[in-house]
Design a protein around this motif. Structure first.
Motif, PDB file in Angstrom:
ATOM      1  N   ASP A 110       0.825  -1.204   0.000  1.00  0.00           N
ATOM      2  CA  ASP A 110       0.000   0.000   0.000  1.00  0.00           C
ATOM      3  C   ASP A 110       0.864   1.260   0.000  1.00  0.00           C
ATOM      4  OD1 ASP A 110      -2.395  -1.501   0.184  1.00  0.00           O
ATOM      5  OD2 ASP A 110      -2.100  -1.707   2.357  1.00  0.00           O
ATOM      6  N   TYR A 111       1.984   1.207   0.742  1.00  0.00           N
ATOM      7  CA  TYR A 111       2.882   2.359   0.855  1.00  0.00           C
ATOM      8  C   TYR A 111       4.323   1.896   0.737  1.00  0.00           C
ATOM      9  CZ  TYR A 111      -1.142   4.936   2.682  1.00  0.00           C
ATOM     10  OH  TYR A 111      -2.370   5.548   2.835  1.00  0.00           O
ATOM     11  N   ASP A 112       5.176   2.825   0.351  1.00  0.00           N
ATOM     12  CA  ASP A 112       6.609   2.554   0.381  1.00  0.00           C
ATOM     13  C   ASP A 112       7.141   2.641   1.808  1.00  0.00           C
ATOM     14  OD1 ASP A 112       6.656   2.412  -2.446  1.00  0.00           O
ATOM     15  OD2 ASP A 112       6.736   4.599  -2.540  1.00  0.00           O
ATOM     16  N   LEU A 113       6.580   3.577   2.591  1.00  0.00           N
ATOM     17  CA  LEU A 113       7.018   3.794   3.976  1.00  0.00           C
ATOM     18  C   LEU A 113       5.814   4.010   4.864  1.00  0.00           C
ATOM     19  CD1 LEU A 113       9.160   4.398   6.187  1.00  0.00           C
ATOM     20  CD2 LEU A 113       9.089   6.795   5.430  1.00  0.00           C
ATOM     21  N   PHE A 114       5.761   3.274   5.971  1.00  0.00           N
ATOM     22  CA  PHE A 114       4.759   3.514   7.006  1.00  0.00           C
ATOM     23  C   PHE A 114       5.493   3.864   8.287  1.00  0.00           C
ATOM     24  CE2 PHE A 114       1.538   3.062  10.126  1.00  0.00           C
ATOM     25  CZ  PHE A 114       0.342   3.286   9.475  1.00  0.00           C
ATOM     26  N   VAL A 115       5.196   5.039   8.836  1.00  0.00           N
ATOM     27  CA  VAL A 115       5.858   5.539  10.039  1.00  0.00           C
ATOM     28  C   VAL A 115       4.903   5.435  11.219  1.00  0.00           C
ATOM     29  CG1 VAL A 115       7.005   7.503  11.120  1.00  0.00           C
ATOM     30  CG2 VAL A 115       7.243   7.121   8.657  1.00  0.00           C
ATOM     31  N   ILE A 116       5.368   4.873  12.308  1.00  0.00           N
ATOM     32  CA  ILE A 116       4.571   4.810  13.536  1.00  0.00           C
ATOM     33  C   ILE A 116       5.136   5.844  14.505  1.00  0.00           C
ATOM     34  CG2 ILE A 116       3.749   3.359  15.428  1.00  0.00           C
ATOM     35  CD1 ILE A 116       4.207   0.933  13.693  1.00  0.00           C
ATOM     36  N   GLU A 161      -0.364   8.164  14.309  1.00  0.00           N
ATOM     37  CA  GLU A 161      -0.101   8.798  15.597  1.00  0.00           C
ATOM     38  C   GLU A 161      -1.327   8.611  16.478  1.00  0.00           C
ATOM     39  OE1 GLU A 161       0.940  10.165  18.826  1.00  0.00           O
ATOM     40  OE2 GLU A 161       2.508  10.332  17.294  1.00  0.00           O
ATOM     41  N   GLU A 162      -1.131   7.986  17.642  1.00  0.00           N
ATOM     42  CA  GLU A 162      -2.266   7.658  18.495  1.00  0.00           C
ATOM     43  C   GLU A 162      -2.692   8.809  19.399  1.00  0.00           C
ATOM     44  OE1 GLU A 162      -1.652   4.686  21.498  1.00  0.00           O
ATOM     45  OE2 GLU A 162       0.436   5.261  21.812  1.00  0.00           O
ATOM     46  N   TYR A 163      -1.818   9.827  19.580  1.00  0.00           N
ATOM     47  CA  TYR A 163      -2.175  10.905  20.498  1.00  0.00           C
ATOM     48  C   TYR A 163      -2.309  12.219  19.754  1.00  0.00           C
ATOM     49  CZ  TYR A 163      -2.027  14.094  24.468  1.00  0.00           C
ATOM     50  OH  TYR A 163      -2.308  15.081  25.366  1.00  0.00           O
ATOM     51  N   ALA A 174       9.014   5.383  15.361  1.00  0.00           N
ATOM     52  CA  ALA A 174       9.511   6.646  15.925  1.00  0.00           C
ATOM     53  C   ALA A 174       8.578   7.091  17.043  1.00  0.00           C
ATOM     54  CB  ALA A 174       9.595   7.720  14.835  1.00  0.00           C
ATOM     55  N   THR A 175       8.368   6.179  17.987  1.00  0.00           N
ATOM     56  CA  THR A 175       7.374   6.394  19.041  1.00  0.00           C
ATOM     57  C   THR A 175       7.929   7.086  20.282  1.00  0.00           C
ATOM     58  OG1 THR A 175       7.778   4.097  19.687  1.00  0.00           O
ATOM     59  CG2 THR A 175       5.828   4.536  18.356  1.00  0.00           C
ATOM     60  N   GLY A 176       9.233   7.394  20.306  1.00  0.00           N
ATOM     61  CA  GLY A 176       9.793   8.188  21.390  1.00  0.00           C
ATOM     62  C   GLY A 176       9.944   7.427  22.696  1.00  0.00           C
ATOM     63  N   ALA A 177       9.871   8.201  23.775  1.00  0.00           N
ATOM     64  CA  ALA A 177      10.028   7.645  25.125  1.00  0.00           C
ATOM     65  C   ALA A 177       8.884   8.129  26.004  1.00  0.00           C
ATOM     66  CB  ALA A 177      11.379   8.053  25.712  1.00  0.00           C
ATOM     67  N   TRP A 178       8.794   7.553  27.189  1.00  0.00           N
ATOM     68  CA  TRP A 178       7.678   7.814  28.098  1.00  0.00           C
ATOM     69  C   TRP A 178       8.224   7.935  29.518  1.00  0.00           C
ATOM     70  CZ3 TRP A 178       3.278   9.271  26.184  1.00  0.00           C
ATOM     71  CH2 TRP A 178       2.118   9.303  26.971  1.00  0.00           C
TER      72      TRP A 178
END
Length: 450
Positions: A6-12, A36-38, A140-144
């Protein structure tokens, strides 16, 4: 690839690293989607360095207004309105989120404002139930923030919630003494709150040069911040009037209106499906990647805080850019250099550093020379403030090369950004000595040390 996925790149994750990678990959002609969930913008824009820096600016006016009378200004009837500052900061966060969304849209990146879970090397499942495939997946979901386990931790807040306080607390207890803890300690102290910092060791800002840490400790204690070292939170209880009691080892309970836990951040990988996809996770919960940000699964990459290499927004952006240029631009770009990264703590006063500390330099190079300038900024002299700035150069005795620059004082981060270029370029102490001073300025101290 167009006929396969569907895509070349999927970023989370649509934080700084994810947005940069998405935008650059799309500019190279890739078909890109991001989930992006938030909120779009990530930690830095939504609940981190940007709104925190705005609070720092707001808190500075307490000192500026007090000092104004020394410059001929009569300021009367000073009042502070926390809800006004809070809401103004949050409105700017909304503005920045809108700008990030516009950036993605203008670059023809599809956005899914929902959670995504990796289900295979080339597939993700969205919270809506839809499955999307991609040739490459970037996490690329970062830190918490970490919330330690102790009784009553449900009464505490983290840096995620601190921007939304209903009222300004009178008494603040902060657990931890890293950069987040020290920055909020300075903010609340300047706004008139009584601040107590509780730390499990006797060191603030571990990793920074010892002389700067000591100077910051002296200044903040003189400003009224209290420290309880070598103590851990054992229990937090809520009283009938809504206030909190903080129980620590060997001390009487501390009364507080809020307890801010700032004891570190961990990679945000929960529920991403990494284990099912076979992605290797490190001992600290980080996604293990190579120098090109590729995981052990060839089609899955990760950038930013989730790799737990250097948790800084500019590093995530650099990694995202390099990833997109390399994978989708087919460019031979250099690997991100993690050695000479400038950093700052927006404490009050702020400190900034680049390169080796004195201790690190002695361990690495043996014979080093140290130059310091311990001075009282002109502004502090006129305002009758005793606080002193401190600049420090760490130099290789054999080559005369500048190995590190460390600064504490007004505007230190602004000055260090330019000085960091000199360290990155390998300039020598002689190069600094040969540079004409810009007078009168604090920055001139960098070229006047002998």
């Amino acid at each position: 690839m167009a006929d396969t996925y569907d895509y070349d790149l999927f970023v989370i994750g649509a934080g700084s690293g994810g947005v940069r990678a998405s935008r650059v990959a799309a500019a190279h002609g890739a078909r890109v989607a991001v989930a992006e969930e938030y909120r779009v913008g990530g930690t830095c824009v939504i609940r981190g360095c940007v709104p925190k820096k705005l609070l720092v600016y707001g808190s500075h006016f307490a000192e500026e207004l007090q000092d104004a009378r020394h410059y001929g200004w009569s300021v009367s009837g000073m009042e502070f309105d926390w809800p006004h500052l809070r809401d103004t900061v949050l409105r700017d966060v909304d503005r920045l989120e809108g700008a990030y969304k516009t950036t993605l849209s203008n670059n023809k990146v599809d956005s899914f404002l929902e959670r995504a879970e990796i289900t295979g090397p080339h597939a993700v499942r969205l919270a809506s139930g839809k499955t999307v495939t991609a040739g490459t997946i970037l996490v690329a979901t970062g830190a918490w923030p970490v919330m330690p386990a102790f009784e009553g931790n449900e009464h505490c807040i983290t840096s995620n919630e601190v921007f939304h306080l209903e009222t300004l607390p009178r008494r603040v207890v902060i657990a931890g003494a890293g950069y987040i803890a020290m920055e909020f300690a300075g903010i609340f102290n300047a706004l008139g709150c009584h601040v107590t910092v509780v730390n499990r060791s006797d060191t603030v800002l571990r990793g920074y040069d010892e002389t700067l840490r000591d100077r910051l400790l002296q200044i903040t204690m003189a400003r009224g911040i209290e420290y309880k070292f070598n103590r851990k939170l054992q229990q937090v209880t809520r009283e009938a009037d809504g206030s909190l009691l903080v129980h620590t080892e060997g001390l009487d309970p501390l009364a507080a209106d809020i307890v801010l836990v700032a004891t570190g951040r961990r990679p945000k990988i929960d529920g991403l499906g990494l284990e099912a996809a076979g992605v290797t996770i490190g001992d600290r919960g980080e996604i293990v990647v190579d120098a090109e940000n590729r995981t052990n699964v060839p089609s899955i990459y990760a950038v930013g805080d989730v790799t737990d290499r250097v948790q800084l927004t500019p590093v995530a952006i650099r990694e995202g850019q390099a990833f997109a240029d390399r994978v989708f631009g087919r460019m031979d770009v250099p690997h991100v250099d993690y050695h000479c990264i400038p950093s700052a703590v927006f404490s009050q006063p702020p400190l900034a550093a680049v390169g080796y500390t004195e201790g690190q330099a002695r361990n690495q190079f043996g014979d080093v020379k140290v130059y310091t300038s311990d001075f009282r900024p002109m502004k502090n002299v006129f305002a009758e403030r005793a606080e002193r700035g401190l600049y420090k150069l760490v130099v290789d005795a054999g080559t005369d090369k500048i190995l590190g620059i460390h600064m504490i004082g007004p505007d230190a981060p602004e000055i260090l950004q330019a000085a960091a270029i000199a360290v990155r370029a390998g300039l020598t102490k002689a190069d600094f000595d040969a540079t004409v001073a810009l007078h009168p300025s604090m920055a001139e101290e960098l070229v006047l040390m002998r």
